[in-house]
Design a protein around this motif. Structure first.
Motif, mmCIF file in Angstrom:
data_model
loop_
_atom_site.group_PDB
_atom_site.id
_atom_site.type_symbol
_atom_site.label_atom_id
_atom_site.label_comp_id
_atom_site.label_asym_id
_atom_site.label_seq_id
_atom_site.Cartn_x
_atom_site.Cartn_y
_atom_site.Cartn_z
ATOM 1 N N VAL A 40 0.854 -1.187 0.000
ATOM 2 C CA VAL A 40 0.000 0.000 0.000
ATOM 3 C C VAL A 40 0.894 1.241 0.000
ATOM 4 O O VAL A 40 1.900 1.282 0.700
ATOM 5 N N THR A 41 0.508 2.234 -0.794
ATOM 6 C CA THR A 41 1.222 3.508 -0.797
ATOM 7 C C THR A 41 0.568 4.472 0.184
ATOM 8 O O THR A 41 -0.555 4.239 0.648
ATOM 9 N N GLN A 44 -2.728 5.569 -1.241
ATOM 10 C CA GLN A 44 -3.761 4.550 -1.071
ATOM 11 C C GLN A 44 -4.206 4.465 0.381
ATOM 12 O O GLN A 44 -5.403 4.288 0.670
ATOM 13 N N TYR A 45 -3.258 4.608 1.301
ATOM 14 C CA TYR A 45 -3.606 4.604 2.719
ATOM 15 C C TYR A 45 -4.580 5.740 3.044
ATOM 16 O O TYR A 45 -5.522 5.554 3.814
ATOM 17 N N ILE A 47 -6.868 7.000 1.218
ATOM 18 C CA ILE A 47 -8.205 6.586 0.786
ATOM 19 C C ILE A 47 -8.779 5.558 1.750
ATOM 20 O O ILE A 47 -9.931 5.683 2.202
ATOM 21 N N LEU A 48 -7.996 4.550 2.086
ATOM 22 C CA LEU A 48 -8.463 3.514 3.009
ATOM 23 C C LEU A 48 -8.832 4.116 4.359
ATOM 24 O O LEU A 48 -9.848 3.758 4.958
ATOM 25 N N MET A 76 -6.641 5.321 -8.568
ATOM 26 C CA MET A 76 -6.317 4.800 -7.230
ATOM 27 C C MET A 76 -7.356 3.777 -6.781
ATOM 28 O O MET A 76 -7.003 2.732 -6.219
ATOM 29 N N LEU A 77 -8.615 4.074 -7.035
ATOM 30 C CA LEU A 77 -9.679 3.141 -6.650
ATOM 31 C C LEU A 77 -9.568 1.842 -7.440
ATOM 32 O O LEU A 77 -9.784 0.756 -6.894
ATOM 33 N N ARG A 79 -6.817 0.493 -8.515
ATOM 34 C CA ARG A 79 -5.702 -0.270 -7.920
ATOM 35 C C ARG A 79 -6.123 -0.923 -6.601
ATOM 36 O O ARG A 79 -5.793 -2.087 -6.339
ATOM 37 N N LEU A 80 -6.833 -0.170 -5.769
ATOM 38 C CA LEU A 80 -7.269 -0.719 -4.485
ATOM 39 C C LEU A 80 -8.274 -1.849 -4.683
ATOM 40 O O LEU A 80 -8.273 -2.825 -3.921
ATOM 41 N N LYS A 83 -6.386 -4.910 -5.684
ATOM 42 C CA LYS A 83 -5.712 -5.494 -4.515
ATOM 43 C C LYS A 83 -6.721 -6.106 -3.544
ATOM 44 O O LYS A 83 -6.334 -6.610 -2.481
#
Length: 147
Positions: A40-41, A44-45, A47-48, A76-77, A79-80, A83
């Motif tokens: 996780v970048t 991305q963190y 967003i989470l 980004m969404l 990619r998440l 994953k």
């Protein structure tokens, strides 16, 4: 700028702006480095964390909350979702929008991500007492309210 005082004031304000930028850059680099083992970048963190904290559940809300462009947010969404950390669900009020939520995998992983983030923030701000943090937060909010 007409006076020496205006030049000095500008230089001090510009220095503060550069320090804010450096602080943000160093924080993101530290997050990227320490979150890498989780795949996780820092972006991305963010967003989470926003989804976890209930501060948004659509792409538009996330864009507003963390200042991303819609195009960057979509990537980004994607990619998440690849994953398996988030899920896109049909939005009950709009056929053009999706509700976003952490997947089961995302909910299981997030406490570890949060602990990693907390350790980094403590490294950066650990010796700030409550009064320091309150004042710093108030000053930043005051600065951001001017935009």
């Amino acid at each position: 700028m007409d006076t020496d005082a205006e030049v000095i004031t500008y230089e001090r304000r510009a220095r503060v702006a550069r320090l804010i930028n450096r602080g943000q850059s160093k924080l993101v680099l530290a997050l990227d480095r320490d979150l890498e083992p989780f795949g996780v970048t820092a972006a991305q963190y963010a967003i989470l964390s926003t989804l976890w904290g209930g501060r948004g559940d659509t792409a538009a809300q996330l864009c507003k909350e963390i200042s991303y462009s819609p195009g960057a947010m979509t990537r980004m969404l994607d990619r998440l979702e690849q994953k398996l950390l988030i899920r896109r669900l049909p939005h009950p009020d709009s056929r053009r929008s999706h509700k976003l939520e952490l997947s089961e995998e995302g909910r299981q992983l997030f406490p570890e991500l949060l602990a990693t983030s907390a350790a980094i923030i403590n490294r950066f701000l650990g010796d700030f007492d409550s009064a320091d943090l309150s004042r710093f937060e108030a000053l930043l909010e005051r600065m951001l309210a001017r935009e």
